[in-house]
Design a protein around this motif. Structure first.
Motif, PDB file in Angstrom:
ATOM      1  N   SER A  41       2.774   0.459  10.029  1.00  7.78           N
ATOM      2  CA  SER A  41       1.431   0.564   9.442  1.00  7.78           C
ATOM      3  C   SER A  41       1.413   0.100   7.990  1.00  7.78           C
ATOM      4  O   SER A  41       0.382   0.237   7.312  1.00  7.78           O
ATOM      5  CB  SER A  41       0.935   2.012   9.509  1.00  7.78           C
ATOM      6  N   ARG A  42       2.518  -0.442   7.509  1.00  8.83           N
ATOM      7  CA  ARG A  42       2.609  -0.751   6.079  1.00  8.83           C
ATOM      8  C   ARG A  42       1.625  -1.832   5.655  1.00  8.83           C
ATOM      9  O   ARG A  42       1.153  -1.823   4.512  1.00  8.83           O
ATOM     10  CB  ARG A  42       4.036  -1.181   5.731  1.00  8.83           C
ATOM     11  N   THR A  43       1.277  -2.748   6.555  1.00 11.71           N
ATOM     12  CA  THR A  43       0.281  -3.768   6.194  1.00 11.71           C
ATOM     13  C   THR A  43      -1.064  -3.126   5.916  1.00 11.71           C
ATOM     14  O   THR A  43      -1.722  -3.440   4.920  1.00 11.71           O
ATOM     15  CB  THR A  43       0.139  -4.799   7.321  1.00 11.71           C
ATOM     16  N   GLY A  44      -1.492  -2.225   6.783  1.00 11.13           N
ATOM     17  CA  GLY A  44      -2.754  -1.528   6.559  1.00 11.13           C
ATOM     18  C   GLY A  44      -2.714  -0.669   5.312  1.00 11.13           C
ATOM     19  O   GLY A  44      -3.700  -0.589   4.564  1.00 11.13           O
ATOM     20  N   ILE A  45      -1.568  -0.011   5.072  1.00  7.72           N
ATOM     21  CA  ILE A  45      -1.436   0.805   3.869  1.00  7.72           C
ATOM     22  C   ILE A  45      -1.557  -0.062   2.622  1.00  7.72           C
ATOM     23  O   ILE A  45      -2.229   0.302   1.652  1.00  7.72           O
ATOM     24  CB  ILE A  45      -0.083   1.547   3.886  1.00  7.72           C
ATOM     25  N   LEU A  46      -0.927  -1.231   2.646  1.00 10.13           N
ATOM     26  CA  LEU A  46      -0.980  -2.129   1.494  1.00 10.13           C
ATOM     27  C   LEU A  46      -2.396  -2.643   1.254  1.00 10.13           C
ATOM     28  O   LEU A  46      -2.886  -2.638   0.118  1.00 10.13           O
ATOM     29  CB  LEU A  46      -0.024  -3.300   1.705  1.00 10.13           C
ATOM     30  N   ILE A  47      -3.072  -3.079   2.317  1.00 12.73           N
ATOM     31  CA  ILE A  47      -4.436  -3.600   2.165  1.00 12.73           C
ATOM     32  C   ILE A  47      -5.376  -2.507   1.663  1.00 12.73           C
ATOM     33  O   ILE A  47      -6.187  -2.723   0.755  1.00 12.73           O
ATOM     34  CB  ILE A  47      -4.938  -4.182   3.500  1.00 12.73           C
ATOM     35  N   GLY A  48      -5.274  -1.309   2.235  1.00 12.74           N
ATOM     36  CA  GLY A  48      -6.098  -0.203   1.770  1.00 12.74           C
ATOM     37  C   GLY A  48      -5.803   0.162   0.321  1.00 12.74           C
ATOM     38  O   GLY A  48      -6.719   0.468  -0.452  1.00 12.74           O
ATOM     39  N   SER A  49      -4.526   0.106  -0.061  1.00 13.30           N
ATOM     40  CA  SER A  49      -4.152   0.407  -1.449  1.00 13.30           C
ATOM     41  C   SER A  49      -4.757  -0.608  -2.407  1.00 13.30           C
ATOM     42  O   SER A  49      -5.242  -0.242  -3.489  1.00 13.30           O
ATOM     43  CB  SER A  49      -2.622   0.424  -1.589  1.00 13.30           C
ATOM     44  N   ILE A  50      -4.740  -1.874  -2.026  1.00 14.36           N
ATOM     45  CA  ILE A  50      -5.328  -2.915  -2.876  1.00 14.36           C
ATOM     46  C   ILE A  50      -6.821  -2.681  -3.050  1.00 14.36           C
ATOM     47  O   ILE A  50      -7.370  -2.779  -4.156  1.00 14.36           O
ATOM     48  CB  ILE A  50      -5.045  -4.310  -2.295  1.00 14.36           C
ATOM     49  N   PHE A  51      -7.505  -2.348  -1.946  1.00  9.06           N
ATOM     50  CA  PHE A  51      -8.937  -2.070  -2.022  1.00  9.06           C
ATOM     51  C   PHE A  51      -9.221  -0.927  -2.998  1.00  9.06           C
ATOM     52  O   PHE A  51     -10.056  -1.042  -3.905  1.00  9.06           O
ATOM     53  CB  PHE A  51      -9.498  -1.716  -0.642  1.00  9.06           C
TER      54      PHE A  51
END
Length: 305
Positions: A228-238
């Motif tokens: 899930s790290r891709t989703g975590i990264l994208i959400g963190s950037i947002f």
């Protein structure tokens, strides 16, 4: 007479390149008009001089130097300069909101992805999470005032139950109310990408981990979180980019008493100090880009997607 071969009618590589450029041209034009040109104008204005009456289009570093004036040494009270103090305050809010939204967003996404079996129920609950977005941010922020105010419902309940002798002052127009509003407004930006990443996880991997004797927590930490790290990264950037530049939420929920970089830029703009505000915006953009660059070093988004 021999029939023409298929290769004779095949378009040349140059034709393919021209078609690709024509397809990308509208998007490139939008990117140029609404992103690159405005950024270039902001950077240009940040180098201008100004006085009380006019902007002077002369290249100068005065605006950048004035922002960090006195930052090379501590004040008499041992404090940092205003700019560094403001950035530290903004980073504090950013870190707190990121951590809370990540915890809440991951938990909600995990529940929707792995504990709700029915696709229809998943969709219904996911849509339910988006209901707050049907109203504006300002209305959602103001809705906390009758709850957290000195005479609000929360204080009435606390005093009614005898838990406090007098109304709690720090519930509203404080750091607490700012963080609460940020989490309320932006948790959805963390839920959506994490949920999308979790839905792409092969469920056989979870079964394999269970068959290998892994506990639920071990499966979560060693299988679900890495995938899930891709989703975590994208959400963190947002979340990070929005909180770093936000000034409305801090202004409303902080009672105009809490400083942030976005708030300073808004105040400088209201006083027509456009070059100074532009310089602050350029520095803020550079800081946010460095944070995003550091996050993207952890995960190659293009490869993962």
């Amino acid at each position: 007479m021999s029939a023409p071969t298929a290769s004779a009618h095949a378009p040349s590589p140059s034709v393919h390149a021209v078609k690709a450029w024509w397809q990308a041209a509208p998007f490139a034009l939008v990117f140029l008009l609404f992103f690159l040109i405005p950024l270039a104008l902001v950077a240009m204005v940040s180098l201008w001089n100004f006085n009380e009456y006019e902007l002077i289009p002369a290249v100068t570093l005065r605006n950048y130097l004035s922002l960090f004036e006195g930052c090379s040494q501590l004040t008499d009270n041992g404090d940092l300069c205003v700019t560094l103090n403001t950035y530290l305050s903004t980073f504090k809010f950013c870190l707190l909101v990121w951590g809370i939204t990540l915890l809440v967003g991951f938990s909600v996404a995990y529940f929707l992805a792995f504990h709700v079996r029915s696709p229809g129920m998943q969709t219904a609950l996911f849509v339910l999470c988006t209901v707050p977005f049907w109203t504006s941010n300002v209305i959602r922020m103001i809705s906390w005032v009758p709850l957290l105010g000195r005479n609000g419902l929360v204080n009435q309940m606390l005093t009614g139950l005898g838990l406090v002798d007098q109304p709690v002052e720090w519930l509203l127009f404080s750091n607490f109310s700012v963080v609460l509003a940020f989490v309320h407004l932006y948790t959805m930006f963390m839920i959506v990408p994490i949920f999308n990443s979790m839905m792409r996880i092969d469920r056989s991997l979870l079964e394999a981990a269970s068959d290998a004797g892994a506990s639920g927590w071990q499966t979560l930490w060693n299988v679900v979180v890495p995938l899930s790290r891709t989703g975590i990264l994208i959400g963190s950037i947002f979340v990070i980019t929005i909180v770093m530049g936000d000034f409305v939420t801090i202004g409303v929920m902080g009672g105009q008493q809490i400083a942030s970089i976005g708030k300073i830029i808004q105040v400088q703009t209201s006083y027509l100090q456009f070059p100074l505000a532009a310089a602050n915006a350029v520095i803020l953009l550079a800081v946010v880009l460095m944070i995003i660059w550091g996050l993207t070093r952890l995960v190659d988004i293009r490869k993962e997607l």
